[in-house]
Design an enzyme around this catalytic site. Structure first.
Site, short mmCIF file in Angstrom:
data_model
loop_
_atom_site.label_atom_id
_atom_site.label_comp_id
_atom_site.label_asym_id
_atom_site.label_seq_id
_atom_site.Cartn_x
_atom_site.Cartn_y
_atom_site.Cartn_z
N ASN A 280 -13.44 -44.35 39.09
CA ASN A 280 -12.30 -43.99 39.94
C ASN A 280 -12.52 -44.48 41.37
O ASN A 280 -13.14 -43.80 42.19
CB ASN A 280 -12.08 -42.48 39.91
CG ASN A 280 -10.75 -42.08 40.49
OD1 ASN A 280 -10.31 -42.62 41.49
ND2 ASN A 280 -10.11 -41.11 39.86
N ASP B 180 -16.71 -49.43 35.11
CA ASP B 180 -16.86 -48.67 33.87
C ASP B 180 -18.21 -49.04 33.27
O ASP B 180 -18.36 -50.10 32.66
CB ASP B 180 -15.72 -49.00 32.90
CG ASP B 180 -15.85 -48.25 31.58
OD1 ASP B 180 -16.81 -47.47 31.41
OD2 ASP B 180 -14.99 -48.45 30.70
N ASN C 84 -26.59 -40.55 36.77
CA ASN C 84 -25.89 -39.30 36.49
C ASN C 84 -24.69 -39.48 35.55
O ASN C 84 -24.28 -38.54 34.89
CB ASN C 84 -25.41 -38.69 37.82
CG ASN C 84 -24.42 -37.57 37.62
OD1 ASN C 84 -24.77 -36.49 37.16
ND2 ASN C 84 -23.15 -37.82 37.94
N TYR D 275 -23.89 -36.22 21.67
CA TYR D 275 -24.29 -35.88 23.04
C TYR D 275 -25.73 -35.36 23.08
O TYR D 275 -26.54 -35.81 23.90
CB TYR D 275 -23.34 -34.83 23.61
CG TYR D 275 -23.69 -34.38 25.01
CD1 TYR D 275 -23.45 -35.22 26.10
CD2 TYR D 275 -24.28 -33.14 25.25
CE1 TYR D 275 -23.77 -34.82 27.39
CE2 TYR D 275 -24.60 -32.73 26.54
CZ TYR D 275 -24.35 -33.59 27.60
OH TYR D 275 -24.68 -33.19 28.88
N LYS E 92 -28.98 -37.09 25.04
CA LYS E 92 -29.73 -36.42 26.10
C LYS E 92 -31.20 -36.21 25.71
O LYS E 92 -32.08 -36.19 26.58
CB LYS E 92 -29.06 -35.10 26.46
CG LYS E 92 -27.71 -35.28 27.14
CD LYS E 92 -27.81 -36.17 28.38
CE LYS E 92 -26.50 -36.34 29.10
NZ LYS E 92 -26.61 -37.19 30.31
#
Length: 263
Positions: free
Chosen positions: A39, A64, A91, A156, A160
């Site tokens: 963004n 992106d 992050n 996910y 991680k």
């Protein structure tokens, strides 16, 4: 003690949440910033505010990072600005939620590309910068989800777990080379994360603020720790697998994360 003043930090996923909190905290310590996210409008507004408030140099790169070749493009853009990165904060990431076969395969592929592939490629590209003066830093954002499999968030949790293992390996490789490396493992945090996941029930424990997570992260980073689980309650949640069998742990986590409208 890690000195932030007059260094340059590159933060991915900097437009909101934990990434934005890192940007505010580091700017307040006179660290120049390279802000990266998709963004551009949000990044430009943040960069303008931080530059005016803290008198630091801010550079915006809208990208992106899940796209093929994006990490290499990021490295080239940083070089075009004649910048050297002293602190890298990976992050950027997101989660998907639901029964594995019911979640878009394309979306889950994008999740792996961002959470794992981009993180590894960006780290590899900037490692020479981080090592050059023997006073660099690397913070990779993992999660408490890294400590056990996560039903309904299978991809996910696996990504991680990779980030935690990868980062701790780099900590061991580089602890005598002047490079501080930290895996940050937040639990539920007050960010747009759950809006993106699309399920408010995909959380365990009390949600912390991004500012608290960043404060805990930087304290652990400066102490030279390999990882930090932010929050006492989150710490004990992450220890479940130490006290129960893997199968029992899976049952506990499955019940905690089970969709409310189970099919």
């Amino acid at each position: 003690m890690f000195m932030y003043a007059n260094k340059t930090a590159l933060i991915t996923g900097a437009s909101s949440g934990i990434g934005e909190a890192f940007a505010y905290s580091l700017a307040a310590q006179k660290c120049n910033l390279i802000l990266v996210a998709r963004n551009e409008t949000k990044l430009e507004a943040l960069a303008k505010e931080l530059s005016a408030k803290y008198n630091v140099k801010t550079t915006v790169i809208a990208l992106d990072l899940s796209a093929i070749g994006a990490p290499q493009t990021l490295h080239q853009e940083v070089q075009k600005h004649h910048l050297k990165v002293d602190l890298l904060i990976n992050n950027a990431g997101f989660a998907t939620y639901g029964y594995f076969e019911q979640v878009s395969g394309e979306r889950q592929h994008e999740e792996v590309m961002l959470n794992v592939t981009a993180l590894v490629d960006i780290t590899h590209a900037f490692m020479p910068d981080l090592l050059r003066n023997r006073d660099g830093g690397l913070i990779n954002v993992a999660s408490t989800a890294a400590f056990q499999p996560d039903p309904y968030m299978a991809v996910y949790g696996a990504t991680k777990a990779f980030v935690l293992s990868f980062t701790e390996s780099l900590w061991a490789e580089n602890r005598k080379r002047g490079l501080k490396v930290l895996a940050l493992c937040p639990g539920s945090t007050e960010t747009p994360f759950f809006d993106i996941v699309g399920a408010s029930e995909a959380s365990i424990g009390i949600r912390e603020t991004p500012q608290t997570v960043v404060k805990n992260a930087l304290r652990a980073f400066e102490k030279g720790r390999s990882h930090i689980i932010s929050g006492r309650q989150n710490y004990w949640v992450a220890q479940v697998s130490r006290f129960f069998s893997r199968q029992s742990t899976l049952g506990i986590v499955e019940r905690a994360l089970r969709p409310q409208n189970k099919i």
